[in-house]
Design a protein around this motif. Structure first.
Motif, PDB file in Angstrom:
ATOM      1  N   LYS A   8       0.863  -1.184   0.000  1.00 33.67           N
ATOM      2  CA  LYS A   8       0.000   0.000   0.000  1.00 33.67           C
ATOM      3  C   LYS A   8       0.896   1.229   0.000  1.00 33.67           C
ATOM      4  N   CYS A   9       0.690   2.078  -0.985  1.00 36.88           N
ATOM      5  CA  CYS A   9       1.490   3.292  -1.132  1.00 36.88           C
ATOM      6  C   CYS A   9       1.211   4.258   0.024  1.00 36.88           C
ATOM      7  N   ILE A  10       2.257   4.745   0.620  1.00 37.93           N
ATOM      8  CA  ILE A  10       2.114   5.696   1.729  1.00 37.93           C
ATOM      9  C   ILE A  10       1.699   7.076   1.205  1.00 37.93           C
ATOM     10  N   ASP A  11       2.105   7.404  -0.014  1.00 42.26           N
ATOM     11  CA  ASP A  11       1.813   8.729  -0.567  1.00 42.26           C
ATOM     12  C   ASP A  11       0.385   8.868  -1.111  1.00 42.26           C
ATOM     13  N   CYS A  12      -0.122   7.838  -1.815  1.00 38.72           N
ATOM     14  CA  CYS A  12      -1.441   7.989  -2.446  1.00 38.72           C
ATOM     15  C   CYS A  12      -2.460   6.933  -1.996  1.00 38.72           C
ATOM     16  N   ASN A  13      -2.083   6.075  -1.068  1.00 42.11           N
ATOM     17  CA  ASN A  13      -2.970   5.034  -0.503  1.00 42.11           C
ATOM     18  C   ASN A  13      -3.432   3.976  -1.497  1.00 42.11           C
ATOM     19  N   THR A  14      -2.765   3.840  -2.626  1.00 45.75           N
ATOM     20  CA  THR A  14      -3.114   2.814  -3.600  1.00 45.75           C
ATOM     21  C   THR A  14      -2.581   1.458  -3.125  1.00 45.75           C
ATOM     22  N   GLU A  15      -3.431   0.443  -3.165  1.00 49.38           N
ATOM     23  CA  GLU A  15      -2.980  -0.921  -2.896  1.00 49.38           C
ATOM     24  C   GLU A  15      -2.606  -1.566  -4.222  1.00 49.38           C
ATOM     25  N   PHE A  16      -1.493  -2.327  -4.204  1.00 50.77           N
ATOM     26  CA  PHE A  16      -1.027  -2.926  -5.450  1.00 50.77           C
ATOM     27  C   PHE A  16      -0.283  -4.224  -5.176  1.00 50.77           C
ATOM     28  N   ASP A  17      -0.260  -5.080  -6.215  1.00 51.38           N
ATOM     29  CA  ASP A  17       0.469  -6.345  -6.136  1.00 51.38           C
ATOM     30  C   ASP A  17       1.961  -6.077  -6.252  1.00 51.38           C
ATOM     31  N   MET A  18       2.742  -6.884  -5.532  1.00 54.55           N
ATOM     32  CA  MET A  18       4.194  -6.731  -5.547  1.00 54.55           C
ATOM     33  C   MET A  18       4.847  -8.073  -5.855  1.00 54.55           C
ATOM     34  N   GLU A  19       5.826  -8.043  -6.744  1.00 53.41           N
ATOM     35  CA  GLU A  19       6.613  -9.231  -7.033  1.00 53.41           C
ATOM     36  C   GLU A  19       7.972  -9.158  -6.360  1.00 53.41           C
ATOM     37  N   ASN A  20       8.439  -7.929  -6.111  1.00 56.35           N
ATOM     38  CA  ASN A  20       9.742  -7.700  -5.496  1.00 56.35           C
ATOM     39  C   ASN A  20       9.603  -6.678  -4.382  1.00 56.35           C
ATOM     40  N   CYS A  22       4.997   2.144  -6.444  1.00 51.45           N
ATOM     41  CA  CYS A  22       3.560   2.306  -6.673  1.00 51.45           C
ATOM     42  C   CYS A  22       3.287   2.491  -8.165  1.00 51.45           C
ATOM     43  N   PRO A  23       2.358   1.713  -8.719  1.00 55.13           N
ATOM     44  CA  PRO A  23       2.062   1.851 -10.147  1.00 55.13           C
ATOM     45  C   PRO A  23       1.287   3.127 -10.477  1.00 55.13           C
ATOM     46  N   LYS A  24       0.679   3.755  -9.471  1.00 55.79           N
ATOM     47  CA  LYS A  24      -0.114   4.962  -9.727  1.00 55.79           C
ATOM     48  C   LYS A  24       0.739   6.233  -9.672  1.00 55.79           C
ATOM     49  N   CYS A  25       1.556   6.390  -8.604  1.00 56.86           N
ATOM     50  CA  CYS A  25       2.310   7.636  -8.445  1.00 56.86           C
ATOM     51  C   CYS A  25       3.827   7.439  -8.504  1.00 56.86           C
ATOM     52  N   ASN A  26       4.253   6.181  -8.669  1.00 55.24           N
ATOM     53  CA  ASN A  26       5.669   5.832  -8.812  1.00 55.24           C
ATOM     54  C   ASN A  26       6.493   6.054  -7.526  1.00 55.24           C
TER      55      ASN A  26
END
Length: 113
Positions: free
Chosen positions: A72-84, A89-93
């Motif tokens: 979960k991105c601390i900057d934009c709160n987007t949850e995303f899958d992680m491989e590494n 974050c895929p939304k805000c990088n």
């Protein structure tokens, strides 16, 4: 190869737990291992047979469930899958994230007799 020490730790857990219930051996062990845990499952499998020899796990069926990574991105709160562990974050990088799951290393269950 830290998987050797991890396998030895798993054997210790199994021996301690079987001793608590006065069981003779383990017939099945279920493990949960996260993709972000840093554990190479192939390396764990490679050392497994030599580590479990002459232990309660010697003839146990080993079942491994792989837990996918989730952050979960601390900057934009987007949850995303992680491989590494270093995925951004895929939304805000952003590289600032909390890891929600995927770092697990757990002995989920033991079947004993």
């Amino acid at each position: 190869m830290h998987e050797l020490s991890i396998a030895l730790g798993i054997v210790k857990i199994a021996e301690d737990e079987t001793a608590k219930v006065n069981a003779a051996k383990v017939t099945k062990i279920e493990l949960e291992i996260g993709v972000l845990s840093g554990i190479e499952i192939e390396s764990l499998n490679f050392v497994w047979e030599s580590v479990v020899q002459d232990t309660v796990l010697e003839r146990a069926e080993k079942e491994i469930t792989v837990i996918e990574g989730r952050g979960k991105c601390i900057d934009c709160n987007t949850e995303f899958d992680m491989e590494n562990i270093y995925d951004c974050c895929p939304k805000c990088n952003s590289n600032f994230k909390g890891i929600l799951k995927g770092k697990e290393l757990k002995v989920k269950a033991l079947e004993v007799i």
